[in-house]
Design a protein around this motif. Structure first.
Motif, mmCIF file in Angstrom:
data_model
loop_
_atom_site.group_PDB
_atom_site.id
_atom_site.type_symbol
_atom_site.label_atom_id
_atom_site.label_comp_id
_atom_site.label_asym_id
_atom_site.label_seq_id
_atom_site.Cartn_x
_atom_site.Cartn_y
_atom_site.Cartn_z
ATOM 1 N N ALA B 9 -5.116 -4.619 7.025
ATOM 2 C CA ALA B 9 -4.931 -4.160 5.450
ATOM 3 C C ALA B 9 -6.197 -3.501 4.493
ATOM 4 O O ALA B 9 -6.488 -2.393 4.420
ATOM 5 N N PRO B 10 -7.379 -3.994 5.299
ATOM 6 C CA PRO B 10 -8.337 -3.446 4.236
ATOM 7 C C PRO B 10 -8.867 -2.081 4.837
ATOM 8 O O PRO B 10 -9.264 -1.070 4.041
ATOM 9 N N GLN B 11 -8.293 -1.726 6.316
ATOM 10 C CA GLN B 11 -8.733 -0.374 6.466
ATOM 11 C C GLN B 11 -8.314 0.433 5.295
ATOM 12 O O GLN B 11 -8.622 1.747 5.996
ATOM 13 N N ILE B 12 -6.631 0.337 5.335
ATOM 14 C CA ILE B 12 -5.964 1.401 4.575
ATOM 15 C C ILE B 12 -6.727 2.341 3.381
ATOM 16 O O ILE B 12 -6.475 3.408 3.578
ATOM 17 N N GLU B 13 -7.697 1.263 3.425
ATOM 18 C CA GLU B 13 -8.267 1.751 2.277
ATOM 19 C C GLU B 13 -8.994 3.397 2.923
ATOM 20 O O GLU B 13 -8.869 4.395 1.649
ATOM 21 N N ARG B 14 -9.148 3.357 4.043
ATOM 22 C CA ARG B 14 -10.257 4.921 4.542
ATOM 23 C C ARG B 14 -9.253 5.688 5.009
ATOM 24 O O ARG B 14 -9.583 6.810 4.752
ATOM 25 N N PHE B 15 -7.725 5.408 4.560
ATOM 26 C CA PHE B 15 -6.433 6.837 4.785
ATOM 27 C C PHE B 15 -6.624 7.566 3.417
ATOM 28 O O PHE B 15 -5.674 8.197 2.867
ATOM 29 N N GLY B 16 -7.603 6.436 2.377
ATOM 30 C CA GLY B 16 -6.996 7.102 0.938
ATOM 31 C C GLY B 16 -6.120 7.378 0.030
ATOM 32 O O GLY B 16 -6.168 5.951 0.116
ATOM 33 N N ASP B 17 -4.663 7.952 0.210
ATOM 34 C CA ASP B 17 -3.643 7.519 -0.473
ATOM 35 C C ASP B 17 -2.999 6.663 0.152
ATOM 36 O O ASP B 17 -2.516 6.703 1.391
ATOM 37 N N LEU B 18 -2.215 5.387 -0.386
ATOM 38 C CA LEU B 18 -1.798 4.030 0.190
ATOM 39 C C LEU B 18 0.125 5.527 0.991
ATOM 40 O O LEU B 18 0.302 4.899 1.356
ATOM 41 N N TRP B 19 0.299 5.898 -0.700
ATOM 42 C CA TRP B 19 1.747 5.802 -0.422
ATOM 43 C C TRP B 19 1.593 7.427 1.359
ATOM 44 O O TRP B 19 2.366 7.600 1.633
ATOM 45 N N GLN B 20 0.484 7.599 0.944
ATOM 46 C CA GLN B 20 -0.124 9.084 2.610
ATOM 47 C C GLN B 20 0.051 8.121 3.485
ATOM 48 O O GLN B 20 1.044 8.383 5.049
ATOM 49 N N TYR B 21 -0.526 7.036 3.778
ATOM 50 C CA TYR B 21 -0.674 5.812 4.493
ATOM 51 C C TYR B 21 0.559 6.273 5.116
ATOM 52 O O TYR B 21 1.074 6.259 5.740
ATOM 53 N N LEU B 22 1.612 5.355 4.386
ATOM 54 C CA LEU B 22 2.235 4.965 5.078
ATOM 55 C C LEU B 22 3.799 6.192 5.489
ATOM 56 O O LEU B 22 3.972 5.986 6.257
ATOM 57 N N GLN B 23 3.772 7.072 5.014
ATOM 58 C CA GLN B 23 4.649 8.205 5.234
ATOM 59 C C GLN B 23 3.964 8.539 6.374
ATOM 60 O O GLN B 23 5.200 9.750 7.244
ATOM 61 N N ALA B 24 2.771 9.489 6.679
ATOM 62 C CA ALA B 24 2.506 9.346 7.770
ATOM 63 C C ALA B 24 2.507 8.769 8.383
ATOM 64 O O ALA B 24 2.913 9.412 9.723
ATOM 65 N N VAL B 25 2.574 7.236 9.232
ATOM 66 C CA VAL B 25 2.073 6.687 10.311
ATOM 67 C C VAL B 25 3.751 6.840 10.728
ATOM 68 O O VAL B 25 4.300 6.821 11.511
ATOM 69 N N LEU B 26 5.019 6.842 9.468
ATOM 70 C CA LEU B 26 6.185 6.672 10.321
ATOM 71 C C LEU B 26 6.097 8.172 10.692
ATOM 72 O O LEU B 26 7.463 8.404 11.496
ATOM 73 N N ALA B 27 6.020 9.218 9.793
ATOM 74 C CA ALA B 27 6.310 10.818 10.710
ATOM 75 C C ALA B 27 5.495 10.634 12.074
ATOM 76 O O ALA B 27 6.161 11.607 12.640
ATOM 77 N N TYR B 28 5.061 9.875 12.382
ATOM 78 C CA TYR B 28 4.076 10.583 13.958
ATOM 79 C C TYR B 28 4.650 9.440 15.059
ATOM 80 O O TYR B 28 5.088 9.579 15.961
ATOM 81 N N ALA B 29 5.677 8.430 14.452
ATOM 82 C CA ALA B 29 6.136 7.356 15.521
ATOM 83 C C ALA B 29 7.130 6.886 15.822
ATOM 84 O O ALA B 29 7.880 7.631 16.554
#
Lengths: 195, 154
Positions: B9-29
């Motif tokens: 969970a604390p690593q999510i901070e590195r990706f910048g925006d939480l919403w972008q993180y959620l969508q980006a991972v789904l888009a690739y997986a």
């Protein structure tokens, strides 16, 4: 950021304690697996709907989506409203065919259409996404909110605490506890969003 | 499992925006599964050999592209473009591999394909229901409501 007052702290603690107590209360009546996973098949649509709402449009969506909208504008909402169009398309055009062939889950379809490997891949992918996307994001959000109240505690410790509390009532209570706490949370979310 | 999530969970901070993180991972997986589902429902020829090739290539491509764009920042590609690109690659692999190693036609697979017959049967079944019990009427109302909300906030 402005330091939160004592009132905010009290409200948060009160809500948390209430939620855990309520989760434990409704989880007392468990006898078999049907009770645990399907809430004895006795759930009615308002509770199902509210629980779906709370687990889908959770605090994750409220915090992350509001944050993204603040940064980029209302266009980020496209991601959510387009889901409506997609779900309606799925229900009207695809679902009858799937129900007709007695398919209830995606892994079931993949296994019958291809092979066991495809089903296994889906299972592993789902677990991966649950851990790294859903659970991690929910904990991240929750701990961000908690950090506003107690800024000195590290983020991971808050996350661990939240995970422990969620485990407590899910493991002891099964689906019924999740449904009921979900419904109450949905009302709280909608209410606080209106305020 | 949850312990991993707590650690991650604390690593999510590195990706910048939480919403972008959620969508980006789904888009690739997710694209490989979309390819298998869509082709499996509409094309009789898709088979297990094709599925295996698709999942292998799809996982490698998704992982590789995710590393290049999001972790190493070597390629600049918005994740909303990544999903259709990956889907196109995986559909091509599924078609090519299924044609290369064709499987015998089976009744079990035929039963899973989409057909207009199911759709027409559903129309007959729904005709007898009232407007409020008909999920198609509810779906239409939902679409109109969504359009109104989008128009209001546009």
């Amino acid at each position: 950021m402005r330091a939160p007052g004592t009132l905010a702290l009290l409200i948060t603690l009160g809500c948390t304690a209430g939620m855990v107590g309520f989760g434990l209360l409704v989880s007392r009546r468990q006898r078999n697996l049907d009770d645990y996973f399907l809430a004895s098949r006795a759930s009615r649509w308002p509770a199902i709907g509210l629980a779906l709402y709370a687990s889908n449009i959770s605090s994750t969506a409220i915090i992350a989506l509001a944050g993204a909208a603040y940064a980029f504008g209302i266009s980020v909402y496209d991601y959510e409203w387009s889901a409506t169009v997609l779900l309606v398309f799925f229900c009207v055009f695809l679902l009858p065919a799937l129900l007709g062939s007695r398919i209830y889950t995606m892994p079931e379809f993949l296994e019958r259409r291809y092979d066991r490997g495809a089903r296994l891949y889906f299972a592993v992918l789902t677990l991966f996404l649950l851990v790294f996307v859903d659970a991690a994001a929910a904990l991240y959000c929750g701990s961000l909110v908690c950090r506003l109240l107690v800024p000195d505690v590290p983020l991971w410790a808050l996350g661990a605490l939240l995970a422990g509390v969620a485990c407590l009532y899910t493991l002891t209570g099964g689906l019924r506890a999740v449904m009921w706490t979900g419904s109450v949370q949905a009302v709280l979310l909608l209410g606080s969003a209106l305020i | 499992m949850l312990a991993v999530a707590v650690l991650w969970a604390p690593q999510i901070e590195r990706f910048g925006d939480l919403w972008q993180y959620l969508q980006a991972v789904l888009a690739y997986a997710v694209p490989p599964i979309v390819a298998l589902f869509a082709a499996g429902l509409f094309w009789r020829g898709a088979n297990a050999a094709g599925a295996r090739a698709t999942l292998r290539v799809g996982t490698l491509c998704g992982l590789g592209l995710f590393l290049l764009t999001t972790v190493l920042h070597m390629v600049h590609l918005q994740f909303l473009y990544a999903a259709p690109i990956l889907l196109a690659i995986e559909l091509a692999v599924l078609v090519a591999a299924s044609l290369r190693w064709p499987a015998a036609r089976s009744a079990a697979v035929d039963a899973l394909l989409w057909s207009g017959a199911d759709y027409r049967a559903e129309i007959r079944r729904l005709r007898d229901l009232g407007l409020f019990a008909n999920y198609r009427a509810q779906a239409l109302a939902l679409l109109i409501l969504t359009a109104l909300i989008v128009a209001a906030f546009r």
